[in-house]
Design an enzyme around this catalytic site. Sequence first.
Site, PDB file in Angstrom:
ATOM      1  CG  HIS A  39      -0.357   0.214   2.524  1.00  0.00           C
ATOM      2  ND1 HIS A  39      -0.060  -0.817   3.396  1.00  0.00           N
ATOM      3  CD2 HIS A  39       0.029   1.347   3.175  1.00  0.00           C
ATOM      4  CE1 HIS A  39       0.459  -0.333   4.499  1.00  0.00           C
ATOM      5  NE2 HIS A  39       0.529   0.988   4.388  1.00  0.00           N
TER       6      HIS A  39
ATOM      7  CG  ASP B 284       0.018  -4.108   2.672  1.00  0.00           C
ATOM      8  OD1 ASP B 284       0.173  -3.537   1.581  1.00  0.00           O
ATOM      9  OD2 ASP B 284      -0.083  -3.493   3.755  1.00  0.00           O
TER      10      ASP B 284
ATOM     11  CB  SER C 260       3.120   1.385   6.518  1.00  0.00           C
ATOM     12  OG  SER C 260       1.990   1.510   7.340  1.00  0.00           O
TER      13      SER C 260
END
Length: 488
Positions: free
Chosen positions: A132, A162, A236
């Site tokens: 993402h 992901d 992230s």
Amino acid sequence: MSELSMTGKPKRRRLAAVLCLTMTFCLAVTLVYWLTPPQAASQTPVQMIPASFADVAAKTSPAVVNISTVKVVKGRQGPFTYRGPSGGPNDPFNDFFERFFGGQMPKKDRKERSLGSGFIIDAEGHIITNNHVVEGADEVIVRLSDEREFQAEVLGRDPKTDLALVKIKSSENLPYLELGDSADLRIGDWVVAIGNPFGLEHTVTAGILSARGRSIGAGPYDDFLQTDASINPGNSGGPLLNLNGDVVGINTAIVAGGQGIGFAIPVNMAKGIVNQLKDKGKVVRGWLGVMIQKITPELAKSFDLKDEKGALVADVTAGGPAEKAGIKRGDVIVRFDGRDIKEWSELPLTVADTPVGKKVDVTVVRDGKEKILKAEIEEMTEEQAAAGTAPEAGADWGLSVQELTPELANRLGLGQDASGVLVTGVADGSPAAEAGLNPGDLILEINRQEITSLSEYQAAMTKISKDGSALFLVRRGSNTLFFTLKNE
């Protein structure tokens, strides 16, 4: 008297010497006992709280990078084109047209920018990050802690887990991190999360491994590590490290609401995916062709099962490996290729990791008896849904759904008593999209029939004619809404 006195003195001296030696020995034994460290008496050493995490941070931070992306979003061109007298942004008629034709006014292309983290894994410049972070990006810039910047190439992405792999080229030496073994992690072990969200300075947080094997509704292969080491916004894709500085996870998600709970992808899962992205640019997964669901106490009683272990087969894909092997709806898969399936969520991960073309033993419980079947694993294509996540019954309507687990209900703030089926995907231009359904909606009813499980959803969807319509009752946030889906 004098003779007795003379002979008694030596005796008294010897007695006093013996008493003195005895007392000295007892005192020495007592001191040894009390001064012996507790761990010397135990064979298991106790790991104390680290005095500092500075050494781990200093050792690993240079290999943690900032990733910034630029994505060009095309403007929407409506059926009406308006040009006022001035044609500029201060045209007095612009406000009128925006109010009455806002969705149809021509929109200019715009650039969207986002930030995330990643970490270098070898001297060649390969970098692991989250999908993402780089998905849909037209430009990816990697910035190191020493302020060097590089244009990065996205070698491959895997939305289902992901994960993404990008690469930079440098004539100078690049720092990198060693990939550890997430299987060695124990609940309660210390872990350190590092990110580089702004490219200026790193953020370092520490905590313990709180749980493993967590499902948070991110996809069919949920198997997250849970930690109370805070994963800050923008972190992230950064690494989760053990105290040796080895990567044990990839930081991915946080619980909304500031509860201090973070989730990381186990590095052992990432290793195989990263190797495939490096070699092929994509991930090839095994496919069995079954739709499965969790065995509840009620289902265990209905199917006369001893316990709730295994994965209940809710549907079998026509012509797939499972059907060819003789697997039927209602079977409970308890062992796959020699591995016990204790939790239903273990099966998709196990099947996905199985080499395409391999013939495996699948043990099922049918009518209370175990039966061993042989299945030849095939490659899962993009069109094929992963087990238990996108039932074929809703594919024609553009819906992907999954069972609502207690962990997922808690994460979404739905409460422990929440029931229904969660929408995880809506295909563009599909009947579901036209009706206004969104990912995150909770389906409560279909055609006035209550939906509390995946099997009930599948049964309701199969009753709907492909060219008909259906009435959905949906919970969205704190609101309950009706939607009409038309498959024209």
